[in-house]
Design an enzyme around this catalytic site. Structure first.
Site, PDB file in Angstrom:
ATOM      1  N   TYR A  29       0.849  -1.205   0.000  1.00  0.00           N
ATOM      2  CA  TYR A  29       0.000   0.000   0.000  1.00  0.00           C
ATOM      3  C   TYR A  29       0.878   1.246   0.000  1.00  0.00           C
ATOM      4  O   TYR A  29       1.978   1.227   0.522  1.00  0.00           O
ATOM      5  CB  TYR A  29      -0.968   0.024   1.185  1.00  0.00           C
ATOM      6  CG  TYR A  29      -0.354  -0.150   2.569  1.00  0.00           C
ATOM      7  CD1 TYR A  29      -0.030  -1.409   3.064  1.00  0.00           C
ATOM      8  CD2 TYR A  29      -0.137   0.949   3.405  1.00  0.00           C
ATOM      9  CE1 TYR A  29       0.504  -1.573   4.335  1.00  0.00           C
ATOM     10  CE2 TYR A  29       0.392   0.798   4.682  1.00  0.00           C
ATOM     11  CZ  TYR A  29       0.721  -0.471   5.132  1.00  0.00           C
ATOM     12  OH  TYR A  29       1.250  -0.632   6.387  1.00  0.00           O
ATOM     13  N   ASP A  72       1.118   8.547   2.706  1.00  0.00           N
ATOM     14  CA  ASP A  72       1.617   9.928   2.813  1.00  0.00           C
ATOM     15  C   ASP A  72       1.781  10.279   4.282  1.00  0.00           C
ATOM     16  O   ASP A  72       1.181   9.641   5.148  1.00  0.00           O
ATOM     17  CB  ASP A  72       0.564  10.917   2.279  1.00  0.00           C
ATOM     18  CG  ASP A  72       0.499  10.974   0.765  1.00  0.00           C
ATOM     19  OD1 ASP A  72       1.446  10.502   0.108  1.00  0.00           O
ATOM     20  OD2 ASP A  72      -0.505  11.509   0.265  1.00  0.00           O
TER      21      ASP A  72
HETATM   22  O1  76R Z   1      15.648   2.326   9.808  1.00  0.00           O
HETATM   23  C1  76R Z   1      14.884   1.429  10.159  1.00  0.00           C
HETATM   24  O2  76R Z   1      14.320   0.649   9.336  1.00  0.00           O
HETATM   25  C2  76R Z   1      14.507   1.282  11.595  1.00  0.00           C
HETATM   26  C3  76R Z   1      13.543   2.288  12.076  1.00  0.00           C
HETATM   27  C4  76R Z   1      12.384   2.564  11.114  1.00  0.00           C
HETATM   28  C5  76R Z   1      12.205   3.718  10.339  1.00  0.00           C
HETATM   29  C6  76R Z   1      13.097   4.947  10.249  1.00  0.00           C
HETATM   30  C7  76R Z   1      11.274   1.692  10.824  1.00  0.00           C
HETATM   31  C8  76R Z   1      11.091   0.419  11.360  1.00  0.00           C
HETATM   32  N1  76R Z   1      10.424   2.324   9.933  1.00  0.00           N
HETATM   33  C9  76R Z   1      10.965   3.537   9.597  1.00  0.00           C
HETATM   34  C10 76R Z   1      10.483   4.465   8.679  1.00  0.00           C
HETATM   35 MN1  76R Z   1       8.627   1.653   9.261  1.00  0.00          MN
HETATM   36  N2  76R Z   1       6.853   0.922   8.558  1.00  0.00           N
HETATM   37  C11 76R Z   1       5.897   1.680   7.910  1.00  0.00           C
HETATM   38  C12 76R Z   1       4.691   0.902   7.818  1.00  0.00           C
HETATM   39  O3  76R Z   1       0.731   1.103   8.261  1.00  0.00           O
HETATM   40  C13 76R Z   1       1.416   1.957   8.870  1.00  0.00           C
HETATM   41  O4  76R Z   1       0.965   2.567   9.885  1.00  0.00           O
HETATM   42  C14 76R Z   1       2.806   2.298   8.421  1.00  0.00           C
HETATM   43  C15 76R Z   1       3.371   1.412   7.300  1.00  0.00           C
HETATM   44  C16 76R Z   1       4.950  -0.344   8.373  1.00  0.00           C
HETATM   45  C17 76R Z   1       4.000  -1.507   8.480  1.00  0.00           C
HETATM   46  C18 76R Z   1       6.319  -0.308   8.852  1.00  0.00           C
HETATM   47  C19 76R Z   1       6.969  -1.363   9.470  1.00  0.00           C
HETATM   48  N3  76R Z   1       8.329   3.378   8.207  1.00  0.00           N
HETATM   49  C20 76R Z   1       9.265   4.350   8.037  1.00  0.00           C
HETATM   50  C21 76R Z   1       8.750   5.309   7.066  1.00  0.00           C
HETATM   51  C22 76R Z   1       9.506   6.518   6.530  1.00  0.00           C
HETATM   52  C23 76R Z   1       9.014   7.699   7.319  1.00  0.00           C
HETATM   53  C24 76R Z   1       9.700   8.990   7.106  1.00  0.00           C
HETATM   54  O5  76R Z   1      10.886   9.050   6.768  1.00  0.00           O
HETATM   55  O6  76R Z   1       8.979   9.957   7.323  1.00  0.00           O
HETATM   56  C25 76R Z   1       7.489   4.888   6.705  1.00  0.00           C
HETATM   57  C26 76R Z   1       6.538   5.527   5.709  1.00  0.00           C
HETATM   58  C27 76R Z   1       7.229   3.680   7.451  1.00  0.00           C
HETATM   59  C28 76R Z   1       6.054   2.965   7.389  1.00  0.00           C
HETATM   60  N4  76R Z   1       8.962  -0.140  10.263  1.00  0.00           N
HETATM   61  C29 76R Z   1      10.067  -0.461  11.037  1.00  0.00           C
HETATM   62  C30 76R Z   1       8.174  -1.273  10.148  1.00  0.00           C
HETATM   63  C31 76R Z   1       8.827  -2.351  10.858  1.00  0.00           C
HETATM   64  C32 76R Z   1       8.277  -3.781  10.905  1.00  0.00           C
HETATM   65  C33 76R Z   1       9.983  -1.845  11.419  1.00  0.00           C
HETATM   66  C34 76R Z   1      11.010  -2.598  12.283  1.00  0.00           C
HETATM   67  C35 76R Z   1      12.061  -3.127  11.367  1.00  0.00           C
HETATM   68  C36 76R Z   1      13.164  -3.854  12.103  1.00  0.00           C
HETATM   69  O7  76R Z   1      13.748  -3.264  13.018  1.00  0.00           O
HETATM   70  O8  76R Z   1      13.410  -4.996  11.716  1.00  0.00           O
END
Ligand code: 76R
Length: 249
Positions: free
Chosen positions: A145, A148
Site C-alpha cells: 500500500y 503519505d
Molecule cells: O531504519 C529502520 O528501518 C529502523 C527504524 C524505522 C524507520 C526509520 C522503521 C522500522 N520504519 C521507519 C520508517 Mn517503518 N513501517 C511503515 C509501515 O501502516 C502503517 O501505519 C505504516 C506502514 C509499516 C508496516 C512499517 C513497518 N516506516 C518508516 C517510514 C519513513 C518515514 C519517514 O521518513 O517519514 C514509513 C513511511 C514507514 C512505514 N517499520 C520499522 C516497520 C517495521 C516492521 C519496522 C522494524 C524493522 C526492524 O527493526 O526490523
C-alpha cells in the site's frame, strides 16, 4: 527552519499489477497458451539469474480480490533497467493476455534520523548496503500500500522538527520490531516519483500478521496523527513451478 532528513537510497523499485484476460486466454489455442507459458517461465528464469548475480530482485504474487490478478515487484540498480524489463515483459506472448491494472514507481529508502555512531556514515556500512539492495524474501504472502505523511492544520509532518520526527519514528520502529520473523517490511520512497510519498511492501508467512501489524501501528502517533493511506493489495506467492498450474484452463 525545519530540516529535511537525509535519505539513503538503494535499488529502484517497480510494483507492476496485471489482470489476466481469462476470456482471451481461454479462446487461445493450446499451442498459443503453451508458447505464452514457456516464454513467461523463461523471463522468470532471467529475473532469477539477475537475482542470483545480486543485480536486482523480484517478487511474484497472485492477488486476492478483484484489483488485479498478479503483482510483480522488481528491484533494479537503475530506472533504465526497470524500464527495459517492463518493456521486455510487455512484448512477451504472455502479456498479450494481460491487462495493466496498476503500477508504482519508487526507490528503496532508509533515513538518517539516528545520529552517526563514532562519526561513521551509516551508508558505508555493509549491513546498510545489504538493506538498500535487498533480495526480496520468498515468503508466502505480500501486502502493498502507498502512504503519505499528513500536512494539515496542527497535523503537519513537514513542520515538525527533525528530532521530533526522529523520536516518533523510533517509537514506530519499536512496534515494528515486535513483528521480527513474522513481517518483513520494505519502505520505498516515491516523493517526486509517484502519486504517494512512500510505498509499503510487507511480506509474511501468515496473512493475519498484516492485519495485526497495520492495526497496531494505527495507534503509533506517527500513523494515528500523520499517516494517510492508499489502496491495499494483498496476495499469495506464485512460484515459477506453479505458473502452468495457475494458468491451466
Ligand atoms: O531504519 C529502520 O528501518 C529502523 C527504524 C524505522 C524507520 C526509520 C522503521 C522500522 N520504519 C521507519 C520508517 Mn517503518 N513501517 C511503515 C509501515 O501502516 C502503517 O501505519 C505504516 C506502514 C509499516 C508496516 C512499517 C513497518 N516506516 C518508516 C517510514 C519513513 C518515514 C519517514 O521518513 O517519514 C514509513 C513511511 C514507514 C512505514 N517499520 C520499522 C516497520 C517495521 C516492521 C519496522 C522494524 C524493522 C526492524 O527493526 O526490523
Amino acid at each position: 527552519m525545519v530540516e529535511a532528513v537525509e535519505t539513503m537510497d538503494g535499488w529502484y523499485s517497480l510494483h507492476d499489477f496485471r489482470t489476466v484476460d481469462w476470456n482471451s486466454w481461454k479462446l487461445a489455442s493450446e499451442a498459443e497458451r503453451e508458447e505464452a507459458i514457456k516464454g513467461f517461465e523463461k523471463l522468470v528464469t532471467k529475473w532469477q539469474n539477475v537475482e542470483e548475480s545480486k543485480n536486482g530482485s523480484h517478487a511474484m504474487y497472485k492477488v486476492v480480490g478483484q484489483k488485479a490478478d498478479l503483482i510483480f515487484m522488481f528491484l533494479r540498480p537503475t530506472m533504465e533497467e526497470l524500464n527495459e524489463l517492463e518493456t521486455e515483459f510487455n512484448k512477451s506472448k504472455f502479456a498479450e493476455f494481460l491487462v495493466p491494472a496498476h503500477s508504482y514507481v519508487s526507490i528503496i529508502e532508509l533515513s538518517k534520523y539516528r545520529p552517526a555512531k563514532d562519526g561513521i556514515d551509516p551508508e558505508t556500512l555493509p549491513e546498510t548496503q545489504a538493506r538498500l539492495k535487498p533480495i526480496l524474501p520468498k515468503w508466502e504472502h505480500i501486502c502493498f500500500y502507498p502512504m503519505d505523511r499528513r500536512r494539515q492544520g496542527d497535523e503537519n509532518w513537514y513542520t515538525l522538527e527533525k528530532d521530533v520526527r526522529g523520536k516518533l519514528l523510533y517509537e514506530h520502529s519499536k512496534t515494528g520490531r515486535k513483528y521480527a520473523g513474522k513481517v518483513k517490511q520494505f519502505i520505498t520512497g516515491s516523493i517526486g516519483l509517484d502519486d504517494w510519498e512512500w510505498g509499503v511492501t510487507l511480506f509474511a508467512h501468515d496473512p493475519l500478521q498484516f492485519k495485526k501489524i497495520v492495526y497496531e501501528m494505527r495507534f503509533d502517533e506517527v500513523s494515528s496523527r500523520y499517516g494517510e493511506f492508499g489502496e491495499f493489495f494483498v496476495g499469495n506467492i506464485l512460484h515459477k513451478e506453479d505458473i502452468a498450474a495457475f494458468l491451466h484452463v
